[in-house]
Design a protein around this motif. Sequence first.
Motif, PDB file in Angstrom:
ATOM      1  N   TYR A 171       0.824  -1.211   0.000  1.00 14.99           N
ATOM      2  CA  TYR A 171       0.000   0.000   0.000  1.00 14.99           C
ATOM      3  C   TYR A 171       0.864   1.270   0.000  1.00 14.99           C
ATOM      4  O   TYR A 171       0.501   2.281   0.574  1.00 14.99           O
ATOM      5  CB  TYR A 171      -0.938  -0.020   1.215  1.00 14.99           C
ATOM      6  CG  TYR A 171      -2.166   0.856   1.079  1.00 14.99           C
ATOM      7  CD1 TYR A 171      -3.070   0.676   0.033  1.00 14.99           C
ATOM      8  CD2 TYR A 171      -2.447   1.852   2.007  1.00 14.99           C
ATOM      9  CE1 TYR A 171      -4.191   1.466  -0.093  1.00 14.99           C
ATOM     10  CE2 TYR A 171      -3.576   2.652   1.897  1.00 14.99           C
ATOM     11  CZ  TYR A 171      -4.443   2.462   0.851  1.00 14.99           C
ATOM     12  OH  TYR A 171      -5.560   3.250   0.724  1.00 14.99           O
ATOM     13  N   THR A 186      -3.716   5.076  -5.549  1.00 20.70           N
ATOM     14  CA  THR A 186      -3.646   3.653  -5.850  1.00 20.70           C
ATOM     15  C   THR A 186      -3.274   3.300  -7.285  1.00 20.70           C
ATOM     16  O   THR A 186      -2.736   2.215  -7.526  1.00 20.70           O
ATOM     17  CB  THR A 186      -4.971   2.961  -5.474  1.00 20.70           C
ATOM     18  OG1 THR A 186      -6.061   3.634  -6.117  1.00 20.70           O
ATOM     19  CG2 THR A 186      -5.175   3.001  -3.981  1.00 20.70           C
ATOM     20  N   LEU A 189       0.292   2.323  -7.553  1.00 26.36           N
ATOM     21  CA  LEU A 189       0.766   1.067  -6.975  1.00 26.36           C
ATOM     22  C   LEU A 189       1.119   0.035  -8.037  1.00 26.36           C
ATOM     23  O   LEU A 189       1.751  -0.974  -7.737  1.00 26.36           O
ATOM     24  CB  LEU A 189      -0.300   0.482  -6.033  1.00 26.36           C
ATOM     25  CG  LEU A 189      -0.687   1.346  -4.822  1.00 26.36           C
ATOM     26  CD1 LEU A 189      -1.781   0.653  -4.018  1.00 26.36           C
ATOM     27  CD2 LEU A 189       0.521   1.639  -3.948  1.00 26.36           C
ATOM     28  N   ASN A 302      -7.462   3.460 -11.365  1.00 28.86           N
ATOM     29  CA  ASN A 302      -8.115   2.189 -11.059  1.00 28.86           C
ATOM     30  C   ASN A 302      -9.613   2.298 -11.346  1.00 28.86           C
ATOM     31  O   ASN A 302     -10.094   3.322 -11.824  1.00 28.86           O
ATOM     32  CB  ASN A 302      -7.859   1.798  -9.610  1.00 28.86           C
ATOM     33  CG  ASN A 302      -6.448   1.267  -9.394  1.00 28.86           C
ATOM     34  OD1 ASN A 302      -5.565   1.480 -10.215  1.00 28.86           O
ATOM     35  ND2 ASN A 302      -6.228   0.583  -8.287  1.00 28.86           N
ATOM     36  N   SER A 339      -8.887  -0.164  -4.715  1.00 31.66           N
ATOM     37  CA  SER A 339      -7.499   0.217  -4.406  1.00 31.66           C
ATOM     38  C   SER A 339      -6.462  -0.816  -4.800  1.00 31.66           C
ATOM     39  O   SER A 339      -5.388  -0.476  -5.295  1.00 31.66           O
ATOM     40  CB  SER A 339      -7.371   0.532  -2.916  1.00 31.66           C
ATOM     41  OG  SER A 339      -8.141   1.654  -2.574  1.00 31.66           O
ATOM     42  N   TYR A 340      -6.735  -2.090  -4.576  1.00 29.42           N
ATOM     43  CA  TYR A 340      -5.794  -3.144  -4.933  1.00 29.42           C
ATOM     44  C   TYR A 340      -6.158  -3.811  -6.258  1.00 29.42           C
ATOM     45  O   TYR A 340      -5.638  -4.882  -6.595  1.00 29.42           O
ATOM     46  CB  TYR A 340      -5.744  -4.195  -3.826  1.00 29.42           C
ATOM     47  CG  TYR A 340      -4.780  -3.896  -2.692  1.00 29.42           C
ATOM     48  CD1 TYR A 340      -3.678  -3.069  -2.867  1.00 29.42           C
ATOM     49  CD2 TYR A 340      -4.977  -4.462  -1.425  1.00 29.42           C
ATOM     50  CE1 TYR A 340      -2.809  -2.802  -1.834  1.00 29.42           C
ATOM     51  CE2 TYR A 340      -4.103  -4.206  -0.382  1.00 29.42           C
ATOM     52  CZ  TYR A 340      -3.011  -3.378  -0.592  1.00 29.42           C
ATOM     53  OH  TYR A 340      -2.132  -3.131   0.446  1.00 29.42           O
TER      54      TYR A 340
END
Length: 350
Positions: A171, A186, A189, A302, A339-340
């Motif tokens: 994160y 994000t 990432l 994202n 987010s991921y």
Amino acid sequence: MKLSDFDFDLPERLIATRPARPRSSARLLVAEGDRITDAVVRDLGRWLRPGDRLVLNDTKVIPARLSGQRFRDGAEGRTAARIEVTLLEPRADGAWSALVKPLKKIRDGEVIVFSDALTGTLDSRGEGQAAIRFNLAGEDFDAALAEAGAMPLPPYIAAKRPADERDREDYQTVWARHSGAVAAPTASLHFDAPLLAELRAMGVEFTHVTLHVGAGTFLPVKVDDITQHKMHAEWGEVTKQAAGEINATRAAGGRVIPVGTTALRLIESAAIEDGIAPWRGDTDIFITPGFRFRVAGGLMTNFHLPKSTLMMLVSALMGPERIRRIYAHALHEEYRFFSYGDASLLLPAA
């Protein structure tokens, strides 16, 4: 426009709780005008050109989630209560604005013990928030927070699992530099060192800006008439060097593509009629369909929450009908959300 214009059905199974590893192996939906292509992030260079500039948010997420105890002496001896604190932002008076749960179990002036080194005193309380004054400051505070705190995962991940040691790396962007965010930018990432090196070698340029992402990024929109929504404010900075680099790219005919909605909101906050100027302060810019973009020529981001301000932002960039088709495709192809999750590269029609 109405809030319902930005709604869609999202299956629970498409909400990612862990990121792809390696970072650049995440899927990438590329939308060039009306054309949609399925790819992976490590293929990003296929859609970028020499002279394009990616704008990167170099904020650093702090381990803002703390678990501690409040102790109280009474007639029946010493009692303790578990107190959960999520830091929101530092205040000018040295205290921190925070979410405290359960707030009713602590009085003003009482101390919360987070670790042998770190304690906090409830300084004051307001509507839904409180102010915590810590016993440490500066580098001593940073070190104690790093030891005692956990990464502040978004609510839709935290509801499924607690933060762990993997999240301290996952994160955080690989270029994180300036501490102050309680949520990650994000889209960033997805970048790792090999991808950055490949893009740099092909002539893509990079500019760093700073926007400290606040917990308000997860607040729901509660009004049906979106013009009545009040955006949260976040602190950001575009340096003189960053503004100069962005203006030089525009003058040379290159595209300025922010990585993440935070970078986009910041550069559009700093926009002037013929480019961008150095800028520093709080921004509560609210980008909805009809907004005129002055700097951003695209966006890597994202996939966002239904009925969120970020859905409104990408609808403004690509057009509401086009973004609905993009999201319908993402849902059909089972891209991972939030987010991921996976990424999209949005390039409006020229």
